[in-house]
Write a protein that holds these residues in place. Structure first.
Motif, PDB file in Angstrom:
ATOM      1  N   ALA A   1      40.308  47.077  28.080  1.00 15.33           N
ATOM      2  CA  ALA A   1      40.036  46.066  28.122  1.00 15.33           C
ATOM      3  C   ALA A   1      41.648  45.638  29.505  1.00 15.33           C
ATOM      4  O   ALA A   1      41.703  45.413  30.148  1.00 15.33           O
ATOM      5  N   ALA A   2      42.894  46.528  29.111  1.00 17.97           N
ATOM      6  CA  ALA A   2      43.257  46.947  30.325  1.00 17.97           C
ATOM      7  C   ALA A   2      42.833  47.755  31.451  1.00 17.97           C
ATOM      8  O   ALA A   2      43.140  46.943  32.418  1.00 17.97           O
ATOM      9  N   SER A   3      42.507  48.755  31.534  1.00 23.71           N
ATOM     10  CA  SER A   3      41.938  49.121  32.669  1.00 23.71           C
ATOM     11  C   SER A   3      41.232  48.181  33.187  1.00 23.71           C
ATOM     12  O   SER A   3      40.983  48.087  34.505  1.00 23.71           O
ATOM     13  N   LEU A   4      39.329  47.489  32.351  1.00 25.43           N
ATOM     14  CA  LEU A   4      38.584  46.191  33.126  1.00 25.43           C
ATOM     15  C   LEU A   4      39.395  45.276  34.205  1.00 25.43           C
ATOM     16  O   LEU A   4      39.284  44.414  34.773  1.00 25.43           O
ATOM     17  N   SER A   5      41.135  44.320  33.017  1.00 27.47           N
ATOM     18  CA  SER A   5      41.600  44.255  33.844  1.00 27.47           C
ATOM     19  C   SER A   5      42.221  43.848  35.367  1.00 27.47           C
ATOM     20  O   SER A   5      42.505  42.829  35.868  1.00 27.47           O
ATOM     21  N   ALA A   6      43.105  45.617  35.120  1.00 29.51           N
ATOM     22  CA  ALA A   6      43.554  45.522  36.197  1.00 29.51           C
ATOM     23  C   ALA A   6      42.551  46.096  37.582  1.00 29.51           C
ATOM     24  O   ALA A   6      42.793  45.426  38.774  1.00 29.51           O
ATOM     25  N   ILE A   7      40.897  46.980  37.289  1.00 28.95           N
ATOM     26  CA  ILE A   7      39.970  46.813  38.544  1.00 28.95           C
ATOM     27  C   ILE A   7      39.337  44.952  38.661  1.00 28.95           C
ATOM     28  O   ILE A   7      39.068  44.960  39.669  1.00 28.95           O
ATOM     29  N   GLY A   8      39.858  43.876  37.803  1.00 25.20           N
ATOM     30  CA  GLY A   8      39.068  42.532  37.821  1.00 25.20           C
ATOM     31  C   GLY A   8      40.130  41.887  38.993  1.00 25.20           C
ATOM     32  O   GLY A   8      39.647  41.254  39.336  1.00 25.20           O
ATOM     33  N   ALA A   9      41.562  42.285  39.018  1.00 28.77           N
ATOM     34  CA  ALA A   9      42.279  41.224  39.087  1.00 28.77           C
ATOM     35  C   ALA A   9      42.325  41.827  41.046  1.00 28.77           C
ATOM     36  O   ALA A   9      42.366  41.222  42.151  1.00 28.77           O
ATOM     37  N   VAL A  10      42.326  43.734  40.910  1.00 25.34           N
ATOM     38  CA  VAL A  10      41.831  44.078  42.853  1.00 25.34           C
ATOM     39  C   VAL A  10      40.707  43.551  43.021  1.00 25.34           C
ATOM     40  O   VAL A  10      40.851  43.201  44.619  1.00 25.34           O
ATOM     41  N   MET A  11      39.897  43.682  42.642  1.00 23.53           N
ATOM     42  CA  MET A  11      38.223  43.136  43.248  1.00 23.53           C
ATOM     43  C   MET A  11      38.303  41.724  43.615  1.00 23.53           C
ATOM     44  O   MET A  11      37.929  41.714  44.395  1.00 23.53           O
ATOM     45  N   PHE A  12      38.212  40.695  42.421  1.00 21.40           N
ATOM     46  CA  PHE A  12      38.398  39.751  43.097  1.00 21.40           C
ATOM     47  C   PHE A  12      39.506  38.284  42.549  1.00 21.40           C
ATOM     48  O   PHE A  12      39.473  37.296  43.025  1.00 21.40           O
ATOM     49  N   ILE A  13      40.784  39.362  42.548  1.00 22.49           N
ATOM     50  CA  ILE A  13      42.047  38.459  42.868  1.00 22.49           C
ATOM     51  C   ILE A  13      42.542  39.212  44.065  1.00 22.49           C
ATOM     52  O   ILE A  13      43.385  39.854  43.938  1.00 22.49           O
ATOM     53  N   PRO A  14      42.662  38.952  46.086  1.00 20.69           N
ATOM     54  CA  PRO A  14      43.070  39.868  46.487  1.00 20.69           C
ATOM     55  C   PRO A  14      44.220  39.671  46.843  1.00 20.69           C
ATOM     56  O   PRO A  14      44.730  40.249  46.851  1.00 20.69           O
ATOM     57  N   GLU A  15      45.188  38.466  46.462  1.00 22.32           N
ATOM     58  CA  GLU A  15      45.742  38.507  46.840  1.00 22.32           C
ATOM     59  C   GLU A  15      46.994  38.157  45.738  1.00 22.32           C
ATOM     60  O   GLU A  15      48.239  38.505  46.261  1.00 22.32           O
ATOM     61  N   LEU A  16      46.114  38.528  44.797  1.00 23.84           N
ATOM     62  CA  LEU A  16      47.365  38.963  43.321  1.00 23.84           C
ATOM     63  C   LEU A  16      48.077  40.485  44.232  1.00 23.84           C
ATOM     64  O   LEU A  16      49.430  40.901  43.929  1.00 23.84           O
ATOM     65  N   PHE A  17      46.706  41.238  44.404  1.00 21.05           N
ATOM     66  CA  PHE A  17      46.977  42.859  44.890  1.00 21.05           C
ATOM     67  C   PHE A  17      48.014  42.758  45.522  1.00 21.05           C
ATOM     68  O   PHE A  17      48.826  43.969  46.218  1.00 21.05           O
ATOM     69  N   GLN A  18      47.605  41.983  46.877  1.00 22.05           N
ATOM     70  CA  GLN A  18      48.645  41.851  48.362  1.00 22.05           C
ATOM     71  C   GLN A  18      49.876  41.470  47.754  1.00 22.05           C
ATOM     72  O   GLN A  18      51.060  42.137  48.560  1.00 22.05           O
ATOM     73  N   ASN A  19      49.898  40.063  47.187  1.00 16.91           N
ATOM     74  CA  ASN A  19      51.889  40.338  46.805  1.00 16.91           C
ATOM     75  C   ASN A  19      52.373  41.057  45.484  1.00 16.91           C
ATOM     76  O   ASN A  19      53.304  41.782  46.122  1.00 16.91           O
ATOM     77  N   GLU A  20      51.964  41.674  44.992  1.00 12.93           N
ATOM     78  CA  GLU A  20      52.451  42.899  43.577  1.00 12.93           C
ATOM     79  C   GLU A  20      52.318  44.088  44.432  1.00 12.93           C
ATOM     80  O   GLU A  20      52.762  45.080  43.792  1.00 12.93           O
ATOM     81  N   GLY A  21      50.812  44.460  44.853  1.00 19.19           N
ATOM     82  CA  GLY A  21      50.818  45.772  45.265  1.00 19.19           C
ATOM     83  C   GLY A  21      50.811  47.316  43.962  1.00 19.19           C
ATOM     84  O   GLY A  21      50.439  47.178  43.293  1.00 19.19           O
ATOM     85  N   PRO A  22      50.577  48.310  44.101  1.00 22.35           N
ATOM     86  CA  PRO A  22      50.092  48.933  43.226  1.00 22.35           C
ATOM     87  C   PRO A  22      51.362  49.540  42.748  1.00 22.35           C
ATOM     88  O   PRO A  22      51.363  49.450  41.401  1.00 22.35           O
ATOM     89  N   GLU A  23      52.388  48.979  42.785  1.00 23.48           N
ATOM     90  CA  GLU A  23      53.406  49.061  41.804  1.00 23.48           C
ATOM     91  C   GLU A  23      53.522  47.792  41.018  1.00 23.48           C
ATOM     92  O   GLU A  23      53.666  48.292  39.403  1.00 23.48           O
ATOM     93  N   GLY A  24      52.612  46.607  40.999  1.00 19.03           N
ATOM     94  CA  GLY A  24      52.818  45.769  40.158  1.00 19.03           C
ATOM     95  C   GLY A  24      51.539  46.149  39.160  1.00 19.03           C
ATOM     96  O   GLY A  24      51.613  45.936  38.217  1.00 19.03           O
ATOM     97  N   ILE A  25      50.535  46.192  40.179  1.00 19.77           N
ATOM     98  CA  ILE A  25      49.225  46.933  39.315  1.00 19.77           C
ATOM     99  C   ILE A  25      50.169  48.135  37.917  1.00 19.77           C
ATOM    100  O   ILE A  25      49.175  47.452  36.400  1.00 19.77           O
ATOM    101  N   LEU A  26      50.717  48.910  38.007  1.00 22.55           N
ATOM    102  CA  LEU A  26      51.345  49.911  37.124  1.00 22.55           C
ATOM    103  C   LEU A  26      52.017  49.885  36.048  1.00 22.55           C
ATOM    104  O   LEU A  26      52.516  50.194  34.950  1.00 22.55           O
ATOM    105  N   ALA A  27      52.953  48.821  36.543  1.00 20.03           N
ATOM    106  CA  ALA A  27      54.085  48.041  35.144  1.00 20.03           C
ATOM    107  C   ALA A  27      53.161  46.977  34.845  1.00 20.03           C
ATOM    108  O   ALA A  27      53.108  47.319  33.935  1.00 20.03           O
TER     109      ALA A  27
END
Length: 572
Positions: free
Chosen positions: A57-83
């Motif tokens: 579930a954690a892995s799928l959440s991270a992948i889904g956020a990057v693929m379907f919510i692009p602004e989230l990845f732009q704001n948080e960056g890789p560091e946010g995903i890792l955290a």
């Protein structure tokens, strides 16, 4: 196998709901808590499906956020995903610790108690049995196991089975691996070299045992010692096998004759040697006597009666005629036993086919006579060559000339020996003669003619003639000049049954008729005419020597008749 897909399905479903909620209903929270909606899905997945489902579930959440919510990845960056992933894994660990049931701990203690009882049972078992963990380390072993394999308890418990038996055959290691995978493996009969180097025979079974949680904790090996029984059976079978192999290898026929009852036992070879199909008739003295050549039967029957009376060993050689009317030589040996009052009781023995040996012996005698005969003939030829060479030549060149002629004769004899004196191929004969003059591959010599096997007499006479022609051509004729050519051709007229050979020289020095015809001319003309009943032409036109032979094909071709070479020598 069915639990894993269920856990993955739980993680996928809950993660999907969290992603939909984040995208469509709680998007306004993205700037405050961008991953807030995913944490409940991860917690529920960990609770319902365990740590594996939570991690999915954690892995799928991270992948889904990057693929379907692009602004989230732009704001948080890789560091946010890792955290986010780090926080999710901590939550999963907390859930696992909080939800671990007391029943599991109780079952673990119960399993350890059962393992202890099992080890004690194995130790006291009346059969050869041993218990191993997944690393094939000894956990327990019965007294019978220690006795069968020559081991001591103190030296094996806690040690790996493969350290104790470092040369264990691969088939046993494969059986152990299959057992550790949960299979039951067995062998009804096997052999094994124990720790003391002795061979043991047994049947065995590999049985996996279940540890805490239902996982395979190791294997149990059960063995039944069959050594004493198998050793006795194998000794008997080995003895019978050796006897059978010896009898079959020697093609030996065996008979056993009960003289009082007349009952006789034959093996299969005995039937075959007498020309009967095995089992086709009832073995009897009369059936044997019918196959013996009458002349030989009259000689050996008195010997048999003498052996029956006196009890001596019996031996004989005689001929038998099979159903195919072929005669075979047989050698037989036998022994008679008598009752206490001296009556013949039983006669048994062996016999085998010695036809090949008899034929070989006869052939050797024939060969010895043939060798003696041919040696005399050969010596006569050599003596004639020596006499004529000495008479016609310069003493200074005698050795070279004589040696050359002997080599030519030896080359011819080499071909005849290889064919066991059944003639020689004419082309091979010709090339063998010119090869001694280093001219076998000379392009100035053209050799052409049909394949023809000539008889031994023709081979020797023609070999010497070809040698003399070649030697003369090198010294005085066409082969003494680079422009010279020699054509050597032969032909067969099947209608007239005639053989013709032509030696024609061209391109050499101008030819002159010699003032004196020596040994070479005698060989080329007189010997050929006399030995082969041929017409020989030897002429010396200025263009080069011409030599021709015309003879009946029957006097030249190999027809199996013996020939007297010494006649030609005596003629000279």
């Amino acid at each position: 196998m069915q639990v894993l897909p269920l856990r993955i399905s739980i993680a996928v479903g809950l993660t999907g709901l969290a992603l939909l909620g984040r995208m469509h209903f709680l998007n306004e929270l993205g700037s405050i808590r961008p991953y807030l909606t995913f944490y409940p899905a991860i917690l529920l997945s960990a609770i319902l499906g365990g740590a594996f489902a939570g991690a999915v579930a954690a892995s799928l959440s991270a992948i889904g956020a990057v693929m379907f919510i692009p602004e989230l990845f732009q704001n948080e960056g890789p560091e946010g995903i890792l955290a986010f992933l780090t926080t999710a894994l901590l939550l999963i660990a907390v859930v696992q610790l909080a939800t671990k049931p007391e029943q599991e701990r109780t079952e673990h203690k119960s399993g350890e108690h059962r393992d202890f009882q099992l080890r004690q049972l194995i130790k006291q078992a009346p059969v050869a049995i041993a218990m191993f963990d997944r690393d094939m380390v000894y956990l327990a072993a019965s007294e019978q196991w220690l006795q069968v394999f020559g081991l001591e308890r103190a030296s094996i418990i806690g040690r790996c089975h493969y350290d104790i038996f470092p040369n264990l055959p691969k088939r046993y290691i494969d059986a152990h691996r299959r057992g550790l995978r949960g299979e039951q493996v067995s062998e009804e009969f096997d052999s094994f070299d124990d720790h003391g180097g002795s061979s043991k025979y047994f049947r065995w079974q590999v049985q996996p045992w279940q540890g805490v949680g239902g996982q395979t904790g190791g294997i149990i090996i059960i063995s039944e010692d069959l050594t004493q029984r198998v050793t006795a059976e194998r000794a008997l079978k080995s003895s019978e096998h050796r006897l059978r192999l010896a009898v079959e290898a020697g093609n030996m026929a065996i008979w056993d004759w009960d003289i009082a009852s007349g009952h006789i036992v034959w093996n299969d070879q005995h039937f075959c040697l007498l020309g009967y199909e095995p089992g086709s008739i009832e073995p009897s003295y009369e059936a044997w006597a019918r196959r013996v050549v009458p002349e030989d039967l009259d000689k050996i029957e008195p010997e048999i009666q003498k052996v029956l009376k006196l009890g001596n060993r019996y031996s004989a050689q005689f001929r038998v005629r099979g159903h195919d009317d072929k005669v075979r030589w047989i050698e037989a040996f036998g022994q008679v036993t008598h009752t206490p009052d001296g009556r013949p009781e039983r006669m048994y023995g062996i016999m085998w086919d010695i036809t090949e040996a008899k034929t070989a012996a006869d052939h050797r005698e024939l060969l010895l006579a043939e060798v003696n005969h041919r040696a005399k003939n050969l010596l006569a030829v050599v003596q004639s060559i020596a006499n004529v060479t000495a008479y016609e030549g310069d003493p200074k060149t005698f050795a070279a000339t004589f040696n050359s002629r002997i080599k030519a004769l030896a080359a011819c004899h080499g071909l005849l020996v290889r064919s066991e004196w059944h003639g020689a191929d004419l082309e091979d004969l010709i090339r063998s003669q010119v090869s001694y003059l280093d001219k076998s591959q000379d392009p100035r010599i053209e050799i052409e003619g049909p394949k023809l096997q000539i008889n031994a007499l023709a081979a020797q006479i023609m070999a010497m003639a070809i040698h003399e022609l070649s030697t003369n051509s090198i010294k005085y004729g066409a082969l003494s000049s680079p422009q010279g050519r020699v054509g050597l051709r032969w032909e067969i007229d099947p209608m007239a049954a005639r053989f013709q050979l032509h030696w024609t020289e061209t391109g050499g020095p101008t030819t002159k008729v010699p003032e004196h015809l020596g040994f070479g001319s005698a060989v080329m003309k007189d010997d050929v005419e006399h030995a082969l009943d041929a017409q020989v032409s030897l002429s010396f036109p200025s263009s080069g020597l011409v030599y021709s032979i015309s003879a009946s094909l029957t006097s030249v071709a190999e027809d199996g008749r013996d020939s007297e070479v010494s006649d030609a020598a005596a003629h000279r």
